[in-house]
Design a protein around this motif. Structure first.
Motif, PDB file in Angstrom:
ATOM      1  N   CYS A 180       1.273   9.229  -5.888  1.00 34.92           N
ATOM      2  CA  CYS A 180       1.713  10.603  -5.620  1.00 34.92           C
ATOM      3  C   CYS A 180       2.649  11.096  -6.723  1.00 34.92           C
ATOM      4  O   CYS A 180       2.544  12.238  -7.176  1.00 34.92           O
ATOM      5  CB  CYS A 180       2.405  10.695  -4.266  1.00 34.92           C
ATOM      6  SG  CYS A 180       1.271  10.609  -2.879  1.00 34.92           S
ATOM      7  N   LYS A 213       0.834  -1.204   0.000  1.00 35.72           N
ATOM      8  CA  LYS A 213       0.000   0.000   0.000  1.00 35.72           C
ATOM      9  C   LYS A 213       0.867   1.251   0.000  1.00 35.72           C
ATOM     10  O   LYS A 213       0.559   2.224  -0.687  1.00 35.72           O
ATOM     11  CB  LYS A 213      -0.950  -0.003   1.202  1.00 35.72           C
ATOM     12  CG  LYS A 213      -2.082  -0.976   1.077  1.00 35.72           C
ATOM     13  CD  LYS A 213      -3.024  -0.897   2.266  1.00 35.72           C
ATOM     14  CE  LYS A 213      -4.169  -1.872   2.120  1.00 35.72           C
ATOM     15  NZ  LYS A 213      -5.107  -1.782   3.244  1.00 35.72           N
ATOM     16  N   THR A 228       0.876   4.060  -2.882  1.00 32.94           N
ATOM     17  CA  THR A 228       0.666   5.465  -2.553  1.00 32.94           C
ATOM     18  C   THR A 228       1.781   6.319  -3.133  1.00 32.94           C
ATOM     19  O   THR A 228       1.529   7.381  -3.704  1.00 32.94           O
ATOM     20  CB  THR A 228       0.594   5.656  -1.024  1.00 32.94           C
ATOM     21  OG1 THR A 228      -0.490   4.867  -0.511  1.00 32.94           O
ATOM     22  CG2 THR A 228       0.372   7.105  -0.656  1.00 32.94           C
TER      23      THR A 228
END
Length: 73
Positions: free
Chosen positions: A16, A8, A12
């Motif tokens: 981003c 995860k 992420t």
């Protein structure tokens, strides 16, 4: 850190980075349009804007169902 948490975290970070790249591109497009308008080259600004809209509309890389399934909460 558990494997699932690491995955995860990686997802992420990738998301981003992708958002930062999109932000950079978006700002660049706005600056090009702004420059054309400041030089009173409205026709070129509109042509450029049409190209950008067509380019964004043709992107198939965003799949709404996969975005919903990748929610990290």
């Amino acid at each position: 850190m558990r494997r699932i948490d690491m995955e995860k975290s990686f997802e992420t970070q990738v998301s981003c980075k992708a958002l930062k790249m999109q932000q950079h591109d978006f700002i660049n497009h706005l600056q090009v349009i702004q420059s054309y308008l400041q030089m009173n080259k409205t026709d070129k600004a509109l042509f450029y804007l049409d190209k950008v809209v067509d380019e964004v509309a043709s992107l198939d890389s965003i799949d709404e169902s996969s975005c919903r399934n990748s929610y990290i909460g």
